[in-house]
Design an enzyme around this catalytic site. Structure first.
Site, PDB file in Angstrom:
ATOM      1  N   CYS A  84      -9.033  38.811 -52.417  1.00  0.00           N
ATOM      2  CA  CYS A  84      -9.545  37.852 -53.831  1.00  0.00           C
ATOM      3  C   CYS A  84      -9.993  36.864 -53.344  1.00  0.00           C
ATOM      4  O   CYS A  84     -11.132  36.826 -52.172  1.00  0.00           O
ATOM      5  CB  CYS A  84      -7.983  37.030 -54.474  1.00  0.00           C
ATOM      6  SG  CYS A  84      -6.623  37.917 -54.420  1.00  0.00           S
TER       7      CYS A  84
ATOM      8  N   ARG B  70     -14.575  41.151 -54.352  1.00  0.00           N
ATOM      9  CA  ARG B  70     -13.817  41.486 -53.213  1.00  0.00           C
ATOM     10  C   ARG B  70     -12.406  41.527 -54.254  1.00  0.00           C
ATOM     11  O   ARG B  70     -11.254  41.577 -53.765  1.00  0.00           O
ATOM     12  CB  ARG B  70     -13.347  39.464 -52.843  1.00  0.00           C
ATOM     13  CG  ARG B  70     -14.703  39.641 -52.014  1.00  0.00           C
ATOM     14  CD  ARG B  70     -14.338  38.745 -51.028  1.00  0.00           C
ATOM     15  NE  ARG B  70     -14.024  38.727 -49.903  1.00  0.00           N
ATOM     16  CZ  ARG B  70     -13.211  39.019 -48.923  1.00  0.00           C
ATOM     17  NH1 ARG B  70     -12.308  38.919 -49.529  1.00  0.00           N
ATOM     18  NH2 ARG B  70     -13.664  39.553 -48.036  1.00  0.00           N
TER      19      ARG B  70
ATOM     20  N   TRP C 272      -7.261  40.738 -56.983  1.00  0.00           N
ATOM     21  CA  TRP C 272      -7.274  42.070 -57.083  1.00  0.00           C
ATOM     22  C   TRP C 272      -5.771  41.485 -56.368  1.00  0.00           C
ATOM     23  O   TRP C 272      -5.216  40.750 -55.286  1.00  0.00           O
ATOM     24  CB  TRP C 272      -7.923  42.543 -55.271  1.00  0.00           C
ATOM     25  CG  TRP C 272      -8.099  43.747 -54.550  1.00  0.00           C
ATOM     26  CD1 TRP C 272      -6.552  44.171 -53.907  1.00  0.00           C
ATOM     27  CD2 TRP C 272      -8.588  44.492 -54.936  1.00  0.00           C
ATOM     28  NE1 TRP C 272      -6.837  44.756 -53.224  1.00  0.00           N
ATOM     29  CE2 TRP C 272      -7.224  45.727 -53.907  1.00  0.00           C
ATOM     30  CE3 TRP C 272      -9.362  44.820 -55.345  1.00  0.00           C
ATOM     31  CZ2 TRP C 272      -8.254  46.623 -53.933  1.00  0.00           C
ATOM     32  CZ3 TRP C 272      -9.934  46.085 -55.105  1.00  0.00           C
ATOM     33  CH2 TRP C 272      -9.186  47.554 -55.067  1.00  0.00           C
TER      34      TRP C 272
ATOM     35  N   ASN D 288      -5.222  33.469 -52.129  1.00  0.00           N
ATOM     36  CA  ASN D 288      -5.584  34.786 -51.321  1.00  0.00           C
ATOM     37  C   ASN D 288      -4.174  34.932 -50.301  1.00  0.00           C
ATOM     38  O   ASN D 288      -4.286  33.775 -49.537  1.00  0.00           O
ATOM     39  CB  ASN D 288      -6.491  34.737 -50.121  1.00  0.00           C
ATOM     40  CG  ASN D 288      -8.059  34.622 -51.457  1.00  0.00           C
ATOM     41  OD1 ASN D 288      -7.864  34.789 -52.760  1.00  0.00           O
ATOM     42  ND2 ASN D 288      -8.934  34.467 -50.649  1.00  0.00           N
ATOM     43  N   GLY D 289      -4.088  35.869 -50.055  1.00  0.00           N
ATOM     44  CA  GLY D 289      -3.025  36.576 -49.407  1.00  0.00           C
ATOM     45  C   GLY D 289      -1.681  36.478 -49.588  1.00  0.00           C
ATOM     46  O   GLY D 289      -1.540  37.185 -51.265  1.00  0.00           O
TER      47      GLY D 289
ATOM     48  N   GLU E   6     -10.775  63.905 -39.362  1.00  0.00           N
ATOM     49  CA  GLU E   6     -11.165  62.478 -40.366  1.00  0.00           C
ATOM     50  C   GLU E   6     -12.463  62.117 -39.054  1.00  0.00           C
ATOM     51  O   GLU E   6     -13.330  61.851 -39.816  1.00  0.00           O
ATOM     52  CB  GLU E   6      -9.442  61.874 -39.639  1.00  0.00           C
ATOM     53  CG  GLU E   6     -10.671  60.164 -41.030  1.00  0.00           C
ATOM     54  CD  GLU E   6     -10.857  60.193 -41.936  1.00  0.00           C
ATOM     55  OE1 GLU E   6     -10.484  61.315 -42.799  1.00  0.00           O
ATOM     56  OE2 GLU E   6     -11.247  59.486 -42.313  1.00  0.00           O
TER      57      GLU E   6
ATOM     58  N   LYS F 295     -15.631  62.001 -41.675  1.00  0.00           N
ATOM     59  CA  LYS F 295     -16.491  60.993 -41.045  1.00  0.00           C
ATOM     60  C   LYS F 295     -17.884  60.794 -41.049  1.00  0.00           C
ATOM     61  O   LYS F 295     -19.349  60.369 -41.414  1.00  0.00           O
ATOM     62  CB  LYS F 295     -16.143  59.284 -39.997  1.00  0.00           C
ATOM     63  CG  LYS F 295     -14.740  58.371 -40.256  1.00  0.00           C
ATOM     64  CD  LYS F 295     -15.061  57.620 -41.595  1.00  0.00           C
ATOM     65  CE  LYS F 295     -14.276  58.355 -43.184  1.00  0.00           C
ATOM     66  NZ  LYS F 295     -13.794  57.866 -43.461  1.00  0.00           N
TER      67      LYS F 295
ATOM     68  N   GLU G 200     -19.930  62.008 -43.723  1.00  0.00           N
ATOM     69  CA  GLU G 200     -20.220  62.290 -45.336  1.00  0.00           C
ATOM     70  C   GLU G 200     -21.269  60.877 -44.819  1.00  0.00           C
ATOM     71  O   GLU G 200     -22.106  60.859 -45.617  1.00  0.00           O
ATOM     72  CB  GLU G 200     -19.110  61.416 -44.657  1.00  0.00           C
ATOM     73  CG  GLU G 200     -17.965  61.017 -46.114  1.00  0.00           C
ATOM     74  CD  GLU G 200     -17.072  60.102 -46.544  1.00  0.00           C
ATOM     75  OE1 GLU G 200     -16.828  59.841 -47.330  1.00  0.00           O
ATOM     76  OE2 GLU G 200     -16.377  59.938 -45.222  1.00  0.00           O
TER      77      GLU G 200
ATOM     78  N   HIS H  14     -10.144  80.415 -30.024  1.00  0.00           N
ATOM     79  CA  HIS H  14      -9.808  81.847 -30.879  1.00  0.00           C
ATOM     80  C   HIS H  14     -11.411  81.467 -32.148  1.00  0.00           C
ATOM     81  O   HIS H  14     -10.987  81.738 -33.083  1.00  0.00           O
ATOM     82  CB  HIS H  14      -8.790  80.970 -32.360  1.00  0.00           C
ATOM     83  CG  HIS H  14      -7.454  80.960 -31.540  1.00  0.00           C
ATOM     84  ND1 HIS H  14      -6.335  82.561 -31.166  1.00  0.00           N
ATOM     85  CD2 HIS H  14      -6.778  80.200 -30.667  1.00  0.00           C
ATOM     86  CE1 HIS H  14      -5.941  82.206 -29.995  1.00  0.00           C
ATOM     87  NE2 HIS H  14      -6.013  80.374 -30.234  1.00  0.00           N
TER      88      HIS H  14
ATOM     89  N   LYS I 160     -17.356  55.688 -54.524  1.00  0.00           N
ATOM     90  CA  LYS I 160     -16.361  56.099 -53.810  1.00  0.00           C
ATOM     91  C   LYS I 160     -15.179  56.915 -54.300  1.00  0.00           C
ATOM     92  O   LYS I 160     -14.829  56.893 -53.930  1.00  0.00           O
ATOM     93  CB  LYS I 160     -16.383  54.369 -54.046  1.00  0.00           C
ATOM     94  CG  LYS I 160     -15.131  53.939 -53.669  1.00  0.00           C
ATOM     95  CD  LYS I 160     -15.496  53.223 -51.623  1.00  0.00           C
ATOM     96  CE  LYS I 160     -14.165  53.518 -51.527  1.00  0.00           C
ATOM     97  NZ  LYS I 160     -13.855  53.886 -50.148  1.00  0.00           N
TER      98      LYS I 160
HETATM   99  O1  M6R Z   1      -9.144  57.379 -53.519  1.00  0.00           O
HETATM  100  P1  M6R Z   1      -8.501  58.107 -52.819  1.00  0.00           P
HETATM  101  O2  M6R Z   1      -8.206  58.438 -51.761  1.00  0.00           O
HETATM  102  O3  M6R Z   1      -7.884  59.220 -54.082  1.00  0.00           O
HETATM  103  O4  M6R Z   1     -10.554  59.109 -52.216  1.00  0.00           O
HETATM  104  C1  M6R Z   1     -10.109  60.487 -51.244  1.00  0.00           C
HETATM  105  C2  M6R Z   1     -11.092  60.715 -50.889  1.00  0.00           C
HETATM  106  O5  M6R Z   1     -12.551  61.556 -52.234  1.00  0.00           O
HETATM  107  C3  M6R Z   1     -11.812  60.236 -49.804  1.00  0.00           C
HETATM  108  O6  M6R Z   1     -10.818  59.793 -49.167  1.00  0.00           O
HETATM  109  C4  M6R Z   1     -13.776  60.296 -49.338  1.00  0.00           C
HETATM  110  O7  M6R Z   1     -12.897  61.583 -49.126  1.00  0.00           O
HETATM  111  C5  M6R Z   1     -13.484  59.217 -48.483  1.00  0.00           C
HETATM  112  N1  M6R Z   1     -15.438  59.470 -48.537  1.00  0.00           N
HETATM  113  C6  M6R Z   1     -13.537  59.608 -47.135  1.00  0.00           C
HETATM  114  O8  M6R Z   1     -14.758  58.923 -46.334  1.00  0.00           O
END
Ligand code: M6R
Length: 607
Positions: free
Chosen positions: A2, A27, A74, A98-99, A480, A484, A487, A503, A602
């Site tokens: 927060c 935040r 938050w 906060n916390g 992952e 990353k 993306e 394979h 996002k």
């Molecule tokens: O909010 P969510 O965890 O449901 O989102 C899922 C994906 O859209 C999200 O993880 C996406 O793959 C990210 N941009 C990965 O960094």
């Protein structure tokens, strides 16, 4: 998580508080409030929703006065609402916080038995009651009352307190949540982040753990929790407002990578029950005798954490787990039984496909547990049980701290299930819990060595593609790492189980292909080393993520990134950190828009 601002001086406080809160809104933004003192008492104005709601309310019901505290929230304990918004006023005392107060359940029970009446669901109100109680039992001044109250509180906090009977002071205390003091001419400020007050003053004191500040118009004193004076000179901070919002980092993603140790502390807070070698899941009681199978559904990074979750839950509880992409599950006519527990993971709690999967599972009679970062978001609201990761707002599109806190949440859940099924012995549970507690320090250690990843990123950042390989619970981390990199750098990358290499993907390997191999010490070490050797034999460039102390790996890899030793079950939480940093530095080297990569949002609230 927060945001906090406080002001004491000759000017009207409300505009300064609102201006500061506006800079902190990123935040936390589910509610906001202020408490401002004038004519013998403070006036609290609070409002659920964005800060603009509070601004409009203050236009109708102004809060004049030259001393005040403000907060943007938050939610962690208690849904977003007017009554759960801060400040929380009890008697003469207003508090913003906060916390997380770890022992909030126990303290609340004790206060209620002593006659305290609560008006919110928050852990913060406990602090207001405790300070009030200190005054009732003879505390001489606000500083003493805060000190007395904090002796009872366990957890991470930054609190700021205003006392109706002492309008010439504001008292603030910090333990493991950031707090800064701003020094002006005949006026002083306190805030959770420099961003909030940088437009007012650049003379800043950063407070440290266990410190308490008493602010007056014309001065301040800084002491430890025993009242011992601390001398610390202010620093002149020359950050721009945009730099300050990112705590001096150039991107939110970098800031969020560095926030991970703190975020994991918050995920663990109040949930480890060392007395019973167990975990408390915020009151969630899943009756394992009714569960024959667990099905996990999620998208993107949250899907990768589900894949790690399968290893954790099956290993510790021996309940069979299936993992599905939410977008597949919802359209493939899956078998759903009343004896299924469906675990839906979503950082945002709003992802359309995960939501669709949850609706389907519920319609089929399964029980649903949601793991999310956003309190009262749609998916946890729809689910039967909700467990929150407490990572704090994640702004960068590339998920980092949301992922590691999901992994920690899944480890807690696995321990809880394992202890219930009886498959997880107390000794093993104790060992895993102890290791979870030591993880934040190990994570900080990995992140602090990030400069090496910057060098590696420059060496290989022009490659056309990358391969990521891991086995067992590190295979999802290879996926992952590849996600990353794709993306944010737009470089094609694939994650593979190292055992699958021969394979197909082995055909890709030549001197131009960097291959990131997750090869920490563990049961599959020798097997991964032989996969790595096969890459090397075809002139692929090997970037190995290995355990510190592995003296052999240097001879067979082009680059070695060392991570601290940990239990094999928890290795994904450390191993993913260099991959996040690698993708960050590659993207930075290539000059892409790291926080808002092209074509991505996002929160994916449409199919
Ligand atoms: O909010 P969510 O965890 O449901 O989102 C899922 C994906 O859209 C999200 O993880 C996406 O793959 C990210 N941009 C990965 O960094």
């Amino acid at each position: 998580m927060c945001g906090i601002v406080g002001y004491i001086g000759p000017r009207q406080a409300t505009p300064i508080l609102v201006n500061g809160l506006r800079r902190l809104e990123y935040r936390g933004y589910d509610s906001a409030g202020v408490s401002v003192w004038q004519d013998g008492k403070s006036r609290v104005v609070r409002c659920q929703g964005k800060l603009q709601g509070l601004v409009e309310k203050l236009e109708k019901e102004p809060a004049p006065g030259c001393v005040g505290i403000g907060h943007t929230r938050w939610a962690t304990h208690g849904r977003p609402s007017d009554t759960n918004a801060h400040p929380h006023k009890v008697g003469r005392v207003s508090v913003v916080h906060n916390g997380i107060i770890e022992n909030h359940l126990k303290l609340r029970q004790e206060l209620e038995s002593a006659g305290a009446k609560f008006s919110s669901e928050t852990d913060t109100e406990i602090v207001s009651h405790l300070i009030h109680q200190e005054f009732e039992t003879g505390a001489k001044n606000l500083t003493d009352a805060v000190l007395g109250a904090l002796k009872k509180v366990k957890g991470a906090y930054a609190i700021v307190v205003l006392d109706d009977n002492a309008p010439d002071t504001i008292v603030a205390a910090k333990n493991a949540s950031p707090m800064v003091i701003g020094i002006g001419e005949g006026e002083h400020y306190v805030a959770s982040d420099v961003t909030a007050i940088l437009s007012e003053t650049q003379e800043i004191i950063f407070t440290e753990e266990g410190e308490i500040v008493t602010l007056r118009k014309d001065g301040y004193s800084l002491t430890d929790l025993d009242g011992k004076e601390i001398e610390r000179a202010p620093q002149t901070i020359r950050w721009t407002a945009a730099q300050a919002e990112k705590d001096g980092y150039r991107h939110y993603m970098a800031k969020e990578i560095h926030e991970q140790p703190r975020a994991v502390v918050d995920t663990l807070a109040g949930r480890i029950d060392l007395e019973h070698d167990n975990v408390t899941l915020d009151g969630i009681e899943v009756d394992v005798s009714n569960i024959k199978r667990i099905v996990m559904v999620a998208c993107g990074t949250s899907y990768h954490s589900s894949l790690v979750g399968k290893f954790l839950i099956e290993d510790m509880s021996r309940i069979p787990v299936e993992v599905d992409l939410a977008s597949e599950y919802r359209y493939r006519n899956p078998v759903i039984r009343k004896t299924d527990l469906v675990i839906a993971i979503s950082q945002s709690g709003e992802t359309a496909d995960t939501m669709g999967a949850v609706q389907l599972a519920k319609a089929g009679g399964a029980k649903v547990l949601a793991i999310s970062n956003v309190l009262e978001s749609s998916i946890p609201r729809l689910a039967d049980y909700a467990f929150y990761t407490h990572a704090g707002p994640e702004i960068g599109v590339a998920s980092t701290k949301a992922f590691t806190t999901q992994l920690v949440s899944l480890a807690l859940l696995a321990i809880h299930l394992g202890r219930q099924t009886g498959e997880l012995a107390p000794e093993r549970a104790r060992k895993i819990l102890a290791e979870l507690v030591s993880l934040p320090n190990k994570m900080a250690d990995v992140i602090e060595h990030g400069a090496q990843l910057q060098i590696i990123a420059r060496r290989y950042g022009k490659a056309k593609g990358f391969l990521f390989m891991g086995r067992g619970n590190l295979y999802p981390i290879a996926l992952e790492g590849a996600l990353k990199l794709k993306e944010i750098s737009y470089i094609h990358a694939e994650g593979y189980s190292a055992g699958e290499m021969k394979h197909g993907p082995i055909a890709l390997i030549d001197e131009n292909l960097p291959v990131v191999v997750l090869v920490p010490q563990g049961p599959l070490y020798d097997k991964v080393v032989s996969n790595l050797t096969e890459v090397r034999a075809r002139e692929g460039k090997v970037i190995a993520i290995a355990t510190r102390g592995d003296n052999d790996i240097g001879a067979i890899a082009d680059e070695v990134v060392m991570i601290p030793d940990t239990l094999p079950e928890l290795q994904p939480i450390l191993a993913v950190l260099p991959l996040q940093q690698l993708s960050y530095y590659v993207a930075d080297y290539l000059g892409t828009d790291i926080d808002q990569p092209r074509n991505l949002a996002k929160s994916v609230t449409v199919e």
